[in-house]
Design a protein around this motif. Structure first.
Motif, PDB file in Angstrom:
ATOM      1  N   LEU A 289       0.792  -1.225   0.000  1.00 39.50           N
ATOM      2  CA  LEU A 289       0.000   0.000   0.000  1.00 39.50           C
ATOM      3  C   LEU A 289       0.830   1.283   0.000  1.00 39.50           C
ATOM      4  O   LEU A 289       0.455   2.269   0.605  1.00 39.50           O
ATOM      5  CB  LEU A 289      -0.952   0.002   1.208  1.00 39.50           C
ATOM      6  N   PHE A 290       1.955   1.303  -0.677  1.00 39.91           N
ATOM      7  CA  PHE A 290       2.726   2.545  -0.749  1.00 39.91           C
ATOM      8  C   PHE A 290       2.134   3.435  -1.830  1.00 39.91           C
ATOM      9  O   PHE A 290       1.608   2.951  -2.843  1.00 39.91           O
ATOM     10  CB  PHE A 290       4.204   2.267  -1.008  1.00 39.91           C
ATOM     11  N   THR A 291       2.194   4.743  -1.614  1.00 39.58           N
ATOM     12  CA  THR A 291       1.572   5.688  -2.536  1.00 39.58           C
ATOM     13  C   THR A 291       2.488   6.877  -2.811  1.00 39.58           C
ATOM     14  O   THR A 291       3.436   7.146  -2.058  1.00 39.58           O
ATOM     15  CB  THR A 291       0.246   6.232  -1.970  1.00 39.58           C
ATOM     16  N   GLU A 292       2.161   7.595  -3.864  1.00 41.09           N
ATOM     17  CA  GLU A 292       2.876   8.816  -4.209  1.00 41.09           C
ATOM     18  C   GLU A 292       2.805   9.833  -3.076  1.00 41.09           C
ATOM     19  O   GLU A 292       3.788  10.539  -2.791  1.00 41.09           O
ATOM     20  CB  GLU A 292       2.271   9.393  -5.492  1.00 41.09           C
ATOM     21  N   ASP A 293       1.662   9.912  -2.417  1.00 45.22           N
ATOM     22  CA  ASP A 293       1.515  10.859  -1.305  1.00 45.22           C
ATOM     23  C   ASP A 293       2.456  10.518  -0.156  1.00 45.22           C
ATOM     24  O   ASP A 293       2.953  11.423   0.535  1.00 45.22           O
ATOM     25  CB  ASP A 293       0.066  10.877  -0.809  1.00 45.22           C
ATOM     26  N   ASP A 294       2.688   9.231   0.065  1.00 47.98           N
ATOM     27  CA  ASP A 294       3.642   8.832   1.109  1.00 47.98           C
ATOM     28  C   ASP A 294       5.020   9.413   0.809  1.00 47.98           C
ATOM     29  O   ASP A 294       5.722   9.894   1.708  1.00 47.98           O
ATOM     30  CB  ASP A 294       3.755   7.308   1.192  1.00 47.98           C
ATOM     31  N   ALA A 295       5.401   9.369  -0.453  1.00 51.12           N
ATOM     32  CA  ALA A 295       6.708   9.896  -0.857  1.00 51.12           C
ATOM     33  C   ALA A 295       6.796  11.401  -0.620  1.00 51.12           C
ATOM     34  O   ALA A 295       7.813  11.914  -0.158  1.00 51.12           O
ATOM     35  CB  ALA A 295       6.965   9.572  -2.331  1.00 51.12           C
ATOM     36  N   LYS A 296       5.725  12.098  -0.935  1.00 49.50           N
ATOM     37  CA  LYS A 296       5.726  13.554  -0.787  1.00 49.50           C
ATOM     38  C   LYS A 296       5.934  13.976   0.660  1.00 49.50           C
ATOM     39  O   LYS A 296       6.508  15.034   0.938  1.00 49.50           O
ATOM     40  CB  LYS A 296       4.411  14.128  -1.315  1.00 49.50           C
ATOM     41  N   ASP A 297       5.490  13.128   1.592  1.00 45.05           N
ATOM     42  CA  ASP A 297       5.581  13.478   3.010  1.00 45.05           C
ATOM     43  C   ASP A 297       6.918  13.109   3.650  1.00 45.05           C
ATOM     44  O   ASP A 297       7.194  13.511   4.778  1.00 45.05           O
ATOM     45  CB  ASP A 297       4.452  12.787   3.789  1.00 45.05           C
ATOM     46  N   LEU A 298       7.726  12.333   2.950  1.00 43.09           N
ATOM     47  CA  LEU A 298       8.984  11.857   3.528  1.00 43.09           C
ATOM     48  C   LEU A 298       9.939  12.999   3.856  1.00 43.09           C
ATOM     49  O   LEU A 298      10.059  13.963   3.102  1.00 43.09           O
ATOM     50  CB  LEU A 298       9.677  10.888   2.575  1.00 43.09           C
ATOM     51  N   LYS A 299      10.633  12.846   4.986  1.00 44.64           N
ATOM     52  CA  LYS A 299      11.601  13.847   5.415  1.00 44.64           C
ATOM     53  C   LYS A 299      13.004  13.263   5.543  1.00 44.64           C
ATOM     54  O   LYS A 299      13.883  13.877   6.160  1.00 44.64           O
ATOM     55  CB  LYS A 299      11.158  14.457   6.745  1.00 44.64           C
ATOM     56  N   ALA A 300      13.203  12.073   4.978  1.00 47.09           N
ATOM     57  CA  ALA A 300      14.506  11.412   5.066  1.00 47.09           C
ATOM     58  C   ALA A 300      14.706  10.538   3.839  1.00 47.09           C
ATOM     59  O   ALA A 300      13.742  10.116   3.195  1.00 47.09           O
ATOM     60  CB  ALA A 300      14.574  10.565   6.337  1.00 47.09           C
ATOM     61  N   PRO A 301      15.960  10.243   3.498  1.00 48.39           N
ATOM     62  CA  PRO A 301      16.234   9.373   2.353  1.00 48.39           C
ATOM     63  C   PRO A 301      15.573   8.003   2.522  1.00 48.39           C
ATOM     64  O   PRO A 301      15.430   7.503   3.642  1.00 48.39           O
ATOM     65  CB  PRO A 301      17.762   9.237   2.375  1.00 48.39           C
ATOM     66  N   ILE A 302      15.205   7.399   1.398  1.00 48.55           N
ATOM     67  CA  ILE A 302      14.553   6.097   1.445  1.00 48.55           C
ATOM     68  C   ILE A 302      15.195   5.121   0.459  1.00 48.55           C
ATOM     69  O   ILE A 302      15.581   5.500  -0.646  1.00 48.55           O
ATOM     70  CB  ILE A 302      13.046   6.209   1.161  1.00 48.55           C
ATOM     71  N   ALA A 303      15.301   3.887   0.893  1.00 48.43           N
ATOM     72  CA  ALA A 303      15.670   2.776   0.014  1.00 48.43           C
ATOM     73  C   ALA A 303      14.397   1.969  -0.216  1.00 48.43           C
ATOM     74  O   ALA A 303      13.807   1.442   0.733  1.00 48.43           O
ATOM     75  CB  ALA A 303      16.742   1.912   0.656  1.00 48.43           C
ATOM     76  N   LEU A 304      13.964   1.906  -1.459  1.00 50.59           N
ATOM     77  CA  LEU A 304      12.736   1.195  -1.813  1.00 50.59           C
ATOM     78  C   LEU A 304      13.101   0.001  -2.681  1.00 50.59           C
ATOM     79  O   LEU A 304      13.626   0.157  -3.785  1.00 50.59           O
ATOM     80  CB  LEU A 304      11.790   2.125  -2.569  1.00 50.59           C
ATOM     81  N   PHE A 305      12.826  -1.207  -2.164  1.00 50.56           N
ATOM     82  CA  PHE A 305      13.151  -2.434  -2.874  1.00 50.56           C
ATOM     83  C   PHE A 305      11.878  -3.258  -3.024  1.00 50.56           C
ATOM     84  O   PHE A 305      11.344  -3.775  -2.029  1.00 50.56           O
ATOM     85  CB  PHE A 305      14.219  -3.222  -2.106  1.00 50.56           C
ATOM     86  N   ILE A 306      11.389  -3.365  -4.254  1.00 45.87           N
ATOM     87  CA  ILE A 306      10.104  -4.010  -4.478  1.00 45.87           C
ATOM     88  C   ILE A 306      10.268  -5.334  -5.226  1.00 45.87           C
ATOM     89  O   ILE A 306      11.279  -5.573  -5.891  1.00 45.87           O
ATOM     90  CB  ILE A 306       9.126  -3.093  -5.235  1.00 45.87           C
ATOM     91  N   SER A 307       9.248  -6.175  -5.121  1.00 47.31           N
ATOM     92  CA  SER A 307       9.211  -7.447  -5.834  1.00 47.31           C
ATOM     93  C   SER A 307       8.361  -7.306  -7.098  1.00 47.31           C
ATOM     94  O   SER A 307       7.783  -6.251  -7.361  1.00 47.31           O
ATOM     95  CB  SER A 307       8.620  -8.534  -4.928  1.00 47.31           C
ATOM     96  N   LYS A 308       8.247  -8.391  -7.839  1.00 53.20           N
ATOM     97  CA  LYS A 308       7.423  -8.378  -9.047  1.00 53.20           C
ATOM     98  C   LYS A 308       5.937  -8.230  -8.723  1.00 53.20           C
ATOM     99  O   LYS A 308       5.138  -7.891  -9.608  1.00 53.20           O
ATOM    100  CB  LYS A 308       7.623  -9.666  -9.836  1.00 53.20           C
ATOM    101  N   ASP A 309       5.563  -8.459  -7.458  1.00 54.56           N
ATOM    102  CA  ASP A 309       4.154  -8.424  -7.075  1.00 54.56           C
ATOM    103  C   ASP A 309       3.669  -7.036  -6.677  1.00 54.56           C
ATOM    104  O   ASP A 309       2.466  -6.826  -6.522  1.00 54.56           O
ATOM    105  CB  ASP A 309       3.893  -9.399  -5.920  1.00 54.56           C
ATOM    106  N   GLU A 310       4.581  -6.096  -6.463  1.00 56.07           N
ATOM    107  CA  GLU A 310       4.167  -4.728  -6.177  1.00 56.07           C
ATOM    108  C   GLU A 310       3.896  -3.976  -7.497  1.00 56.07           C
ATOM    109  O   GLU A 310       4.290  -4.424  -8.572  1.00 56.07           O
ATOM    110  CB  GLU A 310       5.228  -3.989  -5.355  1.00 56.07           C
ATOM    111  N   ASP A 311       3.253  -2.843  -7.363  1.00 66.22           N
ATOM    112  CA  ASP A 311       2.876  -2.040  -8.524  1.00 66.22           C
ATOM    113  C   ASP A 311       4.070  -1.207  -8.983  1.00 66.22           C
ATOM    114  O   ASP A 311       4.415  -0.203  -8.355  1.00 66.22           O
ATOM    115  CB  ASP A 311       1.696  -1.138  -8.140  1.00 66.22           C
ATOM    116  N   ALA A 312       4.705  -1.628 -10.070  1.00 68.54           N
ATOM    117  CA  ALA A 312       5.902  -0.936 -10.556  1.00 68.54           C
ATOM    118  C   ALA A 312       5.587   0.486 -11.014  1.00 68.54           C
ATOM    119  O   ALA A 312       6.410   1.396 -10.865  1.00 68.54           O
ATOM    120  CB  ALA A 312       6.541  -1.725 -11.693  1.00 68.54           C
TER     121      ALA A 312
END
Length: 251
Positions: free
Chosen positions: A166-189
């Motif tokens: 359930l990650f969303t674009e809005d979640d990214a907009k609110d971030l205040k720190a660097p993020i490492a995002l590692f997804i599988s084939k089952d997430e929404d690319a």
């Protein structure tokens, strides 16, 4: 945000993965009102809060926490945010309306993000009272969402989200720190692309990391890790190498 990595020192220095009969390196303590797994040095200011997935303390997840602790010289803590009320594995994925109802109830009560973020506040307060202020966070599936939401509080210097739910674009907009995002084939690319695009204007954009593990299923780095599968084992080792490199660069 680049999806390509060069071979790093971390790739050569994380402990080998134990494929059977893993013996946890840490211990369980009561902390902030929750049973919590502690691993790594206690005399360091570098502390990483881990959110497990909906299946709680699985050996593969615990081993991941131990790997991060030893390869980053961090204290890693993984609280039982569900307080023993773990989701029955037979309910997921849901096979019928009854399973769907149980799953919905679980996410609206025990795993409700808004309520669990209150627990995060309590944990942060407890850590700061101990003088621990160099904080990072990481999570898997449900925990990936929680880690990302926690990254909007301003209390964490680094965030990692592994096969998140359930990650969303809005979640990214609110971030205040660097993020490492590692997804599988089952997430929404495509959602991941929008998520990454929303981070480009952040002042920490150059520190962000991203990789799509196109052959892996959701959960390959935590409770669903199958070490008897050579490809899964290879990618498990790879993602923890990248996580170690990320936290060593940002904390």
């Amino acid at each position: 945000m680049s999806g390509q990595y060069q071979q790093s020192e971390a790739c050569c220095t994380i402990p080998p993965v134990i494929t059977e009969g893993y013996k946890e390196k840490g211990e369980y303590k009561e902390y902030a009102g929750m049973r919590t797994y502690f691993t790594g040095p206690t005399d360091t200011n570098r502390t990483i809060l881990v959110f497990f997935d909906i299946f709680s303390f699985f050996p593969q997840t615990i081993q991941g926490a131990d790997i991060i602790a030893s390869s980053t010289n961090s204290l890693v803590i993984m609280p039982d945010f569900f307080r023993g009320k773990t989701l029955d594995p037979s309910v997921y994925p849901p096979r019928n309306d009854e399973d769907k109802e149980k799953l919905g109830t679980f996410f609206s009560t025990v795993a409700n993000p808004k309520d669990r973020l209150l627990d995060v506040d309590t944990i942060i307060d407890a850590l700061k009272k101990e003088g621990k202020t160099n904080l990072g966070t990481m999570g898997y599936c449900w925990g990936g969402k929680m880690a990302t939401l926690s990254g909007a509080t301003g209390s964490f210097k680094a965030v990692a989200s592994i096969h998140p739910g359930l990650f969303t674009e809005d979640d990214a907009k609110d971030l205040k720190a660097p993020i490492a995002l590692f997804i599988s084939k089952d997430e929404d690319a495509q959602e991941a692309e929008r998520f990454n695009a929303a981070l480009l204007s952040k002042d920490f954009a150059a520190k962000n990391k991203y990789k799509l593990y196109g052959t892996m299923v959701h959960g390959w780095a935590a409770s669903r890790a199958n070490f008897k599968d050579a490809e899964n084992l290879k990618e498990y080792e790879d993602v923890y190498s990248r996580l170690a490199e990320f936290f060593n660069a940002t904390l």
